[in-house]
Design a protein around this motif. Sequence first.
Motif, mmCIF file in Angstrom:
data_model
loop_
_atom_site.group_PDB
_atom_site.id
_atom_site.type_symbol
_atom_site.label_atom_id
_atom_site.label_comp_id
_atom_site.label_asym_id
_atom_site.label_seq_id
_atom_site.Cartn_x
_atom_site.Cartn_y
_atom_site.Cartn_z
ATOM 1 N N PRO A 1 0.644 -1.150 0.218
ATOM 2 C CA PRO A 1 -0.094 0.050 -0.102
ATOM 3 C C PRO A 1 0.826 1.197 -0.042
ATOM 4 C CG PRO A 1 0.142 -0.788 2.304
ATOM 5 C CD PRO A 1 0.990 -1.726 1.566
ATOM 6 N N MET A 2 0.232 2.370 -0.198
ATOM 7 C CA MET A 2 1.045 3.628 0.163
ATOM 8 C C MET A 2 1.161 3.647 1.359
ATOM 9 S SD MET A 2 -0.726 7.686 -0.458
ATOM 10 C CE MET A 2 -0.909 7.351 -2.224
ATOM 11 N N HIS A 3 2.420 4.283 1.831
ATOM 12 C CA HIS A 3 2.935 4.506 3.141
ATOM 13 C C HIS A 3 3.362 5.938 3.132
ATOM 14 C CE1 HIS A 3 4.410 0.418 3.262
ATOM 15 N NE2 HIS A 3 3.344 0.374 3.978
ATOM 16 N N HIS A 4 3.195 6.610 4.368
ATOM 17 C CA HIS A 4 3.546 8.199 4.751
ATOM 18 C C HIS A 4 4.535 8.008 5.868
ATOM 19 C CE1 HIS A 4 0.178 9.396 2.201
ATOM 20 N NE2 HIS A 4 0.713 10.562 2.262
ATOM 21 N N HIS A 5 5.513 9.089 5.521
ATOM 22 C CA HIS A 5 6.449 9.536 6.494
ATOM 23 C C HIS A 5 5.891 9.980 7.910
ATOM 24 C CE1 HIS A 5 8.032 10.059 2.600
ATOM 25 N NE2 HIS A 5 9.239 9.718 3.147
ATOM 26 N N ASN A 6 6.124 9.590 8.962
ATOM 27 C CA ASN A 6 5.964 10.158 10.290
ATOM 28 C C ASN A 6 6.981 10.521 11.198
ATOM 29 O OD1 ASN A 6 2.589 10.109 10.468
ATOM 30 N ND2 ASN A 6 3.074 8.242 9.424
ATOM 31 N N ALA A 7 7.879 11.275 10.776
ATOM 32 C CA ALA A 7 8.860 11.842 11.573
ATOM 33 C C ALA A 7 8.334 12.427 12.980
ATOM 34 C CB ALA A 7 9.824 12.789 10.867
ATOM 35 N N ILE A 8 9.105 12.215 13.857
ATOM 36 C CA ILE A 8 8.538 12.855 15.350
ATOM 37 C C ILE A 8 8.587 14.484 15.053
ATOM 38 C CG2 ILE A 8 11.141 13.200 16.381
ATOM 39 C CD1 ILE A 8 9.971 12.121 18.920
ATOM 40 N N GLU A 9 9.305 15.025 14.131
ATOM 41 C CA GLU A 9 9.333 16.747 14.083
ATOM 42 C C GLU A 9 8.369 16.597 12.658
ATOM 43 O OE1 GLU A 9 12.074 20.409 13.035
ATOM 44 O OE2 GLU A 9 12.657 18.396 12.531
ATOM 45 N N PRO A 10 7.139 17.056 12.872
ATOM 46 C CA PRO A 10 6.604 17.434 11.418
ATOM 47 C C PRO A 10 7.279 18.578 10.725
ATOM 48 C CG PRO A 10 5.144 17.363 13.313
ATOM 49 C CD PRO A 10 6.409 17.606 13.793
ATOM 50 N N HIS A 11 7.129 18.690 9.549
ATOM 51 C CA HIS A 11 7.800 19.659 8.443
ATOM 52 C C HIS A 11 7.651 21.197 9.055
ATOM 53 C CE1 HIS A 11 7.813 16.416 5.926
ATOM 54 N NE2 HIS A 11 8.460 16.892 5.095
#
Length: 767
Positions: A199-209
């Motif tokens: 499936p599609m995946h998204h980044h979820n860094a602890i610091e949002p952009h």
Amino acid sequence: MTQVQNPPVTTTTTTAAGKYVGQAVDRVDGAVKTTGEARFAAEVPYANVAHAALVHSTVSRGRITAVDTTAAAAVEGVISVITHENAVRMRPPSKVSPIDIDSMASGTTVNYLNTDQVSWNGQPIAVVVAETPHAAHEAAGLVRATYEVQPSTVDFKAEAPNAEPQPSSLILPSGGSKGDAEAALAAAPVSVDLRFTTPMHHHNAIEPHATTAVWDGDRLTVHEASQSVVWVRKHLAHKFSVPAEGIRVIAPFVGGGFGGKANVWAGTILTVLAARMTGRPVRMLLTREGVYRTVGGRTPTIQRVALGARSDGHLTSLIHTSVSQLGRVGGMAEPVTSQSSHLYAADNLLLKQEIVKLDQIANTSMRAPGEAIGTYAIEVAIDELAAELGMDPIELRMVNEPETDPLHGRKFSHRMLREAYARGAERFGWANRSPEPGVTRDGRWLVGMGVATAYHPSFQLRANVTVRVSVDGGVLVRCGFQEMGMGGATAQAQIAADALGVPFESVRVEYGDTALPLAPMAGGSAQTASVATSLLAACEKLKKSMLELAKKSSESPLRGARAADLSARDGGLFHGGRGETYASILARAGIPSVDAAIGSETRLGDLVGNMRFMSKFLMDRRRWVKAACGAQFCEVRVDADTGEVRVSRWLGVFDVGTVINAKTATSQLKGGIVMGIGAALSEESLVDPRHGRVMNPSLAEYHLPVHADVPRIDVEYLDVPDPTMPLGLLGIGEVGITGVAGAIANAVHNATGKRVRDLPITLDKLL
């Protein structure tokens, strides 16, 4: 019934030769990060700073016919509401050029707020600037847009039959072939022909952009959560028609990136635009939902893997094809089949990648793009073929371990996959695994073991570096590379300390700033090797300069020394038992410091540097296959009644060349494995097939692994250098995630007898 036993496991590693290289040195930025002193992009203090929030489109394709900002503008504290009707003009993104890597900076081709066209559901159509974040977000929720809706194509699975061949490029090959793989498959005594989906995946860094932008005339300062300050500067210079030399981008601390912060996305551009139009410092911290709406993720895929073999397991045919997604407004086609051209010695190969273009946001790189999901399919297929053959999965892999690159016949610069599997099998207790699925139990838990191969290519990018030695014995290394938590500054300090023969504590590294020498983006597991190449050259240049300076003094014991015979230790230069410190050389000469530089910061130097990089990149690719690899071993427990899957043990044995820092290397590899566990068992961006809207844009509904999902992870690396790379290092940031999903799927089959070929492996697929 076989009862499972867990052999005791301890973590052991070997270290490379060197006083500091290879050691478990504490991070130089550890104290400021753990005490909260580190300032991230949204935390840099500015007087009179305003705050910005985005308004997102609610249609996937169309034209904006009107935007009502009346209610938003009436919110107390609102400074400005910027739409396509009042935004200053900006230049559209440059066209991507295969010979200019910097042209790839832009996340999409959209000229935000300079067009009334909507290209995906979630595209920013307005930005609100206010005195407080609360006021900005409240007002953003009150902006109302009407649209002339146009027909859109957003359903990946429905459009997959219309896929077209992926164009090949100098950097991203789209496949390849050898012999007639389809005919060999049809004639093979044993074969499997399988379909996989991811499936599609998204980044979820602890610091949002996040971005903080401050204009001073035509000069601009940007604090940015970025994996490449150089790309941000060049792209903003182009967008706002100002000299790049007048833009400073600063990112000393980045709270995770994984590819999501490599490109320049809407939030950055619109924060800079808002600061330009309001004359105020402006800050924007994207909401978690805002990241999903405006930053690309990993493409979904449909993959076919077909394998044909003789009865002894030798592969006669290997076919790996993929269909992936691009946005009509750009994106990166993932090299899904790339590892399959290198892993197994098949007589005939067919690798093919196809794409469909949809009215969705451009997808982008995400940790080990291509290999993270490509290894899932090929490694599960190998496991299924082993079952058909009645062979052990490791034995089948070793029967087909190639001596040279199977597709083009190139040499491997370094490859110790046999050793990784042998060590891992012994340590993990692979011999205790029952080859018969579904028979090993521990109470209500069905227990299984799985393996898979990890693989990620290795390469180098450009880097300019300066090194200074001062009369007080201190060493300053300057390079604008990025630090996203992997310990980059610590590693480069270790390298410099060994190269110059000085104490680690005397080395200081400046990084994450365009005021420093040009550096590569943090991506492709290439940053450490890229910077190290230039750093080592700068250190050699510096030592020669110091020797020449020493020779000018009649009192120097190095008067007759040659540079080729020098050693660096004890804070200085030594030859034949004679020597002196850098501090004594400088003090005698009455000079406060000496510098050495590699690379040029001029426009001509930049052009020449790009040409040299491309030349070396292509030459290396024609001559060698360079890659980090490894063996992933896992044990899972599956509840026989509920289908709940628990990963209970993990061992990864990696061949990553020389390890610079034993502590941060282990952390990086473990982090990749954790990310792979998420991809295997829970992560999935759910897209409405009617409207193209991501329906679970939050950590409440997009399920990342938590502590309860992660077992003890043991990591071992062989620590044998690659002779073609600086210090023998290959890169470790991404290889850890590869093979993880395949190993888990194989372990689930060993536990339950059920094959899951569609990620993630959720309860409904096991019941």
